[in-house]
Design a protein around this motif. Structure first.
Motif, mmCIF file in Angstrom:
data_model
loop_
_atom_site.group_PDB
_atom_site.id
_atom_site.type_symbol
_atom_site.label_atom_id
_atom_site.label_comp_id
_atom_site.label_asym_id
_atom_site.label_seq_id
_atom_site.Cartn_x
_atom_site.Cartn_y
_atom_site.Cartn_z
ATOM 1 N N SER A 116 0.817 -1.212 0.000
ATOM 2 C CA SER A 116 0.000 0.000 0.000
ATOM 3 C C SER A 116 0.851 1.262 0.000
ATOM 4 N N GLY A 117 2.089 1.156 0.493
ATOM 5 C CA GLY A 117 2.974 2.314 0.521
ATOM 6 C C GLY A 117 3.984 2.287 -0.610
ATOM 7 N N ASP A 118 4.880 3.263 -0.615
ATOM 8 C CA ASP A 118 5.931 3.325 -1.635
ATOM 9 C C ASP A 118 7.289 3.492 -0.977
ATOM 10 N N SER A 119 7.490 2.717 0.125
ATOM 11 C CA SER A 119 8.711 2.886 0.917
ATOM 12 C C SER A 119 9.947 2.321 0.230
ATOM 13 N N VAL A 120 9.792 1.288 -0.598
ATOM 14 C CA VAL A 120 10.955 0.601 -1.172
ATOM 15 C C VAL A 120 11.613 1.473 -2.235
ATOM 16 N N GLU A 121 12.884 1.785 -2.009
ATOM 17 C CA GLU A 121 13.651 2.596 -2.951
ATOM 18 C C GLU A 121 14.609 1.757 -3.786
ATOM 19 N N THR A 122 15.080 0.644 -3.210
ATOM 20 C CA THR A 122 16.095 -0.164 -3.878
ATOM 21 C C THR A 122 15.792 -1.644 -3.697
ATOM 22 N N VAL A 123 16.018 -2.416 -4.750
ATOM 23 C CA VAL A 123 15.950 -3.868 -4.674
ATOM 24 C C VAL A 123 17.304 -4.411 -5.108
ATOM 25 N N VAL A 124 17.949 -5.154 -4.219
ATOM 26 C CA VAL A 124 19.247 -5.765 -4.520
ATOM 27 C C VAL A 124 19.005 -7.238 -4.835
ATOM 28 N N VAL A 125 19.570 -7.723 -5.940
ATOM 29 C CA VAL A 125 19.257 -9.062 -6.447
ATOM 30 C C VAL A 125 20.528 -9.901 -6.551
ATOM 31 N N VAL A 126 20.525 -11.048 -5.883
ATOM 32 C CA VAL A 126 21.625 -12.004 -5.993
ATOM 33 C C VAL A 126 21.388 -12.892 -7.209
ATOM 34 N N ASP A 127 22.408 -13.054 -8.024
ATOM 35 C CA ASP A 127 22.329 -13.928 -9.202
ATOM 36 C C ASP A 127 22.590 -15.360 -8.741
ATOM 37 N N ARG A 128 21.509 -16.085 -8.406
ATOM 38 C CA ARG A 128 21.655 -17.428 -7.847
ATOM 39 C C ARG A 128 21.404 -18.532 -8.866
ATOM 40 N N THR A 129 20.329 -18.407 -9.671
ATOM 41 C CA THR A 129 19.900 -19.522 -10.509
ATOM 42 C C THR A 129 20.010 -19.255 -12.003
ATOM 43 N N GLY A 130 20.196 -18.004 -12.394
ATOM 44 C CA GLY A 130 20.217 -17.675 -13.805
ATOM 45 C C GLY A 130 18.848 -17.547 -14.435
ATOM 46 N N LEU A 131 17.795 -17.545 -13.613
ATOM 47 C CA LEU A 131 16.452 -17.353 -14.147
ATOM 48 C C LEU A 131 16.345 -15.980 -14.813
ATOM 49 N N ALA A 132 15.587 -15.923 -15.879
ATOM 50 C CA ALA A 132 15.353 -14.638 -16.537
ATOM 51 C C ALA A 132 14.437 -13.787 -15.669
ATOM 52 N N ILE A 133 14.852 -12.565 -15.382
ATOM 53 C CA ILE A 133 14.059 -11.663 -14.543
ATOM 54 C C ILE A 133 14.063 -10.275 -15.168
ATOM 55 N N SER A 134 13.160 -9.452 -14.716
ATOM 56 C CA SER A 134 13.149 -8.054 -15.145
ATOM 57 C C SER A 134 13.841 -7.213 -14.082
ATOM 58 N N MET A 135 14.606 -6.221 -14.510
ATOM 59 C CA MET A 135 15.297 -5.309 -13.609
ATOM 60 C C MET A 135 14.815 -3.894 -13.924
ATOM 61 N N GLN A 136 14.270 -3.249 -12.910
ATOM 62 C CA GLN A 136 13.718 -1.901 -13.097
ATOM 63 C C GLN A 136 14.828 -0.863 -12.961
ATOM 64 N N ASP A 137 15.003 -0.072 -13.984
ATOM 65 C CA ASP A 137 16.030 0.968 -13.955
ATOM 66 C C ASP A 137 15.794 1.929 -12.794
ATOM 67 N N GLY A 138 16.891 2.253 -12.118
ATOM 68 C CA GLY A 138 16.812 3.216 -11.030
ATOM 69 C C GLY A 138 16.398 2.622 -9.705
ATOM 70 N N ARG A 139 15.915 1.386 -9.710
ATOM 71 C CA ARG A 139 15.501 0.733 -8.452
ATOM 72 C C ARG A 139 16.267 -0.554 -8.187
ATOM 73 N N ASP A 140 16.425 -1.373 -9.216
ATOM 74 C CA ASP A 140 17.003 -2.702 -9.038
ATOM 75 C C ASP A 140 18.489 -2.701 -9.364
#
Length: 653
Positions: free
Chosen positions: A214-238
Motif C-alpha cells: 500500500s505504501g511506496d517505501s521501497v527505494e532499492t531492490v538488490v538481487v543475488v544472481d543465484r539460478t540464472g532465471l530470466a528476470i526483469s530489472m527496473q532501472d533506477g531501483r534494481d
C-alpha cells in the motif's frame, strides 16, 4: 509394539536417560548447583555471560524492569557484527571456517572463513550505505539459504539498519504485508531458489509484492544472481548484488549500538490474522543466544562442527545459524536444500563429509527420516555426532527414541528445546552434562529462566497436573514489543495472568518428577512442521476466494508434520463442491500466504457447526478431522451438520 507404547511400559527410572559419566566428565557444565546459583542471582548469572562479549562501553545497570517492558545492560554499547567477526579475526582466528556451505545441486560447495565473511559483510555494508540505508532504516530480506543471507543480516547489523527476514517460501502478498508494516526502504532478494531440482522464482514475487504494497517505501531492490532465471530489472531501483559490492572497501567501521537498539523485526502468525512484528534488540539478545548455544549443546568451538538444519527465515536460523554460532566462533554447516534431494540420504551424507558433531533439527524431519527407513543413515558414517537437538515443536517419544537409536552414538544426549520467536533463545531444555532426558520432555527451564506451569487462576500446578506455560521473570533475549503496536504486545503476551507474567500460548504438564512436557498451542495458532500458522490468517485467505462464503480452519494431529491443516468451507450460491475446487482453494491459500499454509484437506459443508449464539465450535471440527470421539454437542444450533461432516471425514479416511 511401537517405541511409544514400549516407553509407557517402562518404569520411571527406565524412561529416564541421564548423561553418561564419560560425557559429564568433559562437559562444559556438570554441576547441578548451577540452577540454584542462577536462580539466586539471575541478573548476575546473565551479566556473567554478557561479559563474554565485546562491549564498546560497559553497562551501568543489568536490568530495568517495568512490567511488561525490560531493558537489559542499560547504558552499554556494542555491535553484533563486530562480535561475530572482528574480535575473532583480531584474536587470530581469521582463517577458521565460519561456514561450510552446501548448495542443493550436488557438488556445489563453498568454504567461508571468518576473514572472508567479514570482508564481504563490510563490502555489502558499504553498498547499503551507498544506496542510502543507515541506522534505524528497515531492510526486508527475501533470500534462500545461501551465504548472502547471513552476509546481508550482518551488514545491516554492522551499520545499525534493522533487518526483517521473510521466509522465501512466503507469497508475494505475505511479503507485501511485511514491507508495509516495517516501512522497508530496501528489499534484498535473488533471482530464484533451488528446491528439489527445480528453480523457484523469487525476484518476480518481490516485484509483485512491491506492486501490492500500500505504501511506496521501497527505494532499492538488490538481487543475488543465484539460478540464472530470466528476470526483469527496473532501472533506477534494481541492482545486482555482485555489482553493488564491486569496488567497495573490505573495511567498514562497526556502528556503536546501544544494548537496547533494535537488531531485527521477525514476523510471526497472530490469532487476529495480522502477522506480529516481533522486535529483538542487541545486547540482551546476543547474551542469551550465545549462552544457550554454548551450554545447551555443550559447544566446544575449537573442535565442534555444528549444524542447525533450519531455515534462517525463522527465528531458529536467526539465533542458531547466524548470531550465536558466529559470536561463539563456531564452525557451522549451512545447507540450501531439502533432506531428500537427490536422495533420502542427503542429510547423512552431509554429516559424514563435514564430520558434524552437533545436529539440531525438527521433529518433523525426524519423523520423515523414520518413514524413509533406517537404511539411509546406516549407509553413512555418523560416528562424529556427539550431541543431538530438536526444535520447533514437542517431539513425540517414538521419534525421540528413533533419533537416539539410529542417528547418534548411544551416549549422545538429546536436547529437546522449547522456545519461541518471541523468546529469542532457548527457555526450557536439558543441559547435556547435567540433566537427564525423557523422550518427549523439554525437562526444565534453562538456568536463570523462571518457567512455571499454572492453572486458570495463575497458581502453580502440582506434579502430575497440566496447565498453562508461563515465564515469570524477565530474560535477556525477550521480545521488547510488537513493531508499531505496543498495546497488542501487552494484550497478547501479558494480559492473561496479571501484567507481569508472560503467557507463552502453550499448554504444558508437570510429571511426577517435576519435568516439563510442552503440549502445544492452546490458542488458534497451529504448529505445522515447526512453523506457526494462524488459523485466522488461513481462514481469511479462503474467504478471499470468490467461491467461499465462510470458512473455519483447525490443526489436526499428523504423524509427519505434528499438525496438518484441515479447512471447512461453505460455498457461495452457484458454486458446487468438487475435487477441482478443492485443489483450486489449496493453490489460492498458497498464493495468499505461502505453500506451507496450504490445507491438507478441504471439507465442503452447507454450514459450520455453531452454538446458538453463532460461535463456530472449532473443537468439534478438530475432533471430526482427527476422527476422535466427539465432545458435548448439545449447545449446537445445527447438530445435523456434525453427522454429515463425520460421514465426509470417514469417506476420506
Amino acid at each position: 509394539m511401537s517405541h511409544e507404547a514400549a516407553i509407557e511400559n517402562l518404569s520411571r527410572e527406565e524412561r529416564t536417560f541421564p548423561p553418561t559419566e564419560a560425557f559429564a566428565a568433559q562437559a562444559n557444565l556438570s554441576d547441578p548447583a548451577v540452577y540454584e546459583e542462577a536462580d539466586a542471582d539471575f541478573e548476575g548469572w546473565w551479566a556473567g555471560h554478557a561479559e563474554k562479549l565485546r562491549w564498546m562501553k560497559p553497562w551501568d545497570t543489568v536490568l530495568e524492569w517495568e512490567a511488561p517492558h525490560a531493558k537489559w545492560f542499560v547504558g552499554g554499547t556494542l555491535n553484533i557484527s563486530d562480535n561475530c567477526l572482528d574480535r575473532h579475526i583480531e584474536s587470530g582466528a581469521g582463517d577458521k571456517v565460519a561456514y561450510h556451505w552446501e548448495g542443493e545441486p550436488v557438488g556445489e560447495t563453498r568454504t567461508i572463513t571468518y576473514s572472508q565473511l567479514k570482508d564481504e559483510v563490510c563490502q555489502f555494508a558499504n553498498a547499503l550505505k551507498a544506496h542510502g540505508v543507515g541506522k534505524g532504516d528497515r531492510v526486508a530480506i527475501y533470500l534462500p539459504m545461501i551465504p548472502e543471507l547471513p552476509v546481508a543480516m550482518l551488514a545491516c547489523a554492522r551499520i545499525g539498519a534493522i533487518h526483517s527476514v521473510v521466509f522465501a517460501g512466503f507469497s508475494s502478498q505475505s511479503l507485501a504485508d511485511r514491507i508495509d508494516d516495517a516501512d522497508a526502504k530496501m528489499v534484498i532478494t535473488s533471482d530464484g531458489a533451488n528446491r528439489r531440482g527445480k528453480q523457484i522464482p523469487l525476484k518476480s514475487a518481490v516485484d509483485e509484492a512491491i506492486e501490492k504494497a500500500s505504501g511506496d517505501s521501497v527505494e532499492t531492490v538488490v538481487v543475488v544472481d543465484r539460478t540464472g532465471l530470466a528476470i526483469s530489472m527496473q532501472d533506477g531501483r534494481d541492482v545486482w548484488y555482485h555489482e553493488a559490492i564491486a569496488g567497495q572497501s573490505t573495511e567498514c567501521a562497526a556502528e556503536e549500538m546501544d544494548a537496547e537498539d533494535v537488531l531485527y523485526i521477525l514476523y510471526t502468525s497472530g490469532t487476529t490474522g495480522k502477522p506480529k512484528g516481533i522486535v529483538h534488540t542487541t545486547g540482551g539478545y546476543l547474551t542469551q543466544t550465545t549462552a544457550t548455544q554454548r551450554l545447551t549443546f555443550d559447544l566446544k568451538p575449537d573442535t565442534d562442527v555444528y549444524w542447525c538444519a533450519a531455515d534462517i527465515g525463522w527465528v531458529t536460523g536467526h539465533s542458531y545459524i547466524v548470531y550465536a554460532p558466529l559470536a561463539n566462533q563456531t564452525t557451522s554447516v549451512m545447507y540450501e536444500g531439502t533432506p531428500d534431494f537427490p536422495d533420502k540420504d542427503r542429510f547423512w551424507d552431509i554429516v559424514e563429509r563435514y564430520g558434524v558433531t552437533i545436529l539440531y533439527t525438527a521433529p518433523t524431519a525426524i519423523r520423515a527420516f523414520m518413514k524413509w527407513g533406517a537404511e539411509y543413515p546406516e549407509s553413512k558414517d555418523l560416528s562424529s555426532l556427539r550431541v543431538l537437538g530438536t526444535v520447533g515443536e514437542p517431539i513425540n517419544p517414538e521419534a525421540w527414541m528413533w533419533y537416539r537409536e539410529h542417528i547418534g552414538p548411544e551416549d549422545a544426549p538429546i536436547v529437546d528445546t522449547w522456545w519461541q520467536t518471541e523468546t529469542g533463545g532457548h527457555m526450557i531444555t536439558p543441559l547435556p552434562g547435567i540433566t537427564a532426558s525423557k523422550p518427549g520432555s523439554a525437562m526444565r527451564a534453562f538456568p536463570g529462566i523462571k518457567a512455571v506451569v499454572v492453572d486458570d487462576l495463575g497458581d502453580p500446578v502440582e506434579p502430575g497436573q497440566g496447565g498453562y506455560l508461563t515465564i515469570q521473570r524477565p530474560w535477556p533475549s525477550m521480545l521488547r514489543t510488537i513493531w508499531g503496536d505496543d498495546q497488542r504486545f501487552k494484550d497478547t503476551y501479558w494480559a492473561r495472568f496479571g501484567g507481569d507474567t508472560y503467557f507463552a500460548g502453550d499448554g504444558a504438564k508437570l510429571d511426577e518428577d517435576g519435568a516439563i512436557w510442552v503440549l502445544g498451542r492452546v490458542d488458534d495458532v497451529m504448529n505445522v512442521s515447526g512453523h506457526r500458522m494462524s488459523t485466522t490468517e488461513i481462514e481469511s485467505a479462503l474467504v478471499d476466494h470468490e467461491s467461499v462464503a465462510e470458512s473455519a480452519v483447525v490443526g489436526r494431529a499428523d504423524d509427519l508434520t505434528g499438525q496438518a491443516i484441515s479447512a471447512f468451507v461453505t460455498l457461495v450460491g452457484g458454486y458446487e463442491a468438487s475435487d477441482e475446487l478443492e485443489a483450486e482453494l489449496k493453490v489460492h491459500v498458497g498464493e495468499q500466504i505461502g505453500k506451507i499454509a496450504r490445507p491438507a484437506e478441504v471439507y465442503f459443508t452447507p454450514d459450520l457447526p455453531k452454538t446458538r449464539s453463532g460461535k463456530i465450535m472449532r473443537r468439534l471440527l478438530k475432533q471430526i478431522a482427527e476422527g476422535t470421539e466427539l465432545g458435548d454437542a448439545t449447545t449446537l444450533a445445527n447438530p445435523d451438520i456434525v453427522t454429515a461432516l463425520q460421514e465426509a471425514a470417514a469417506k476420506r479416511s
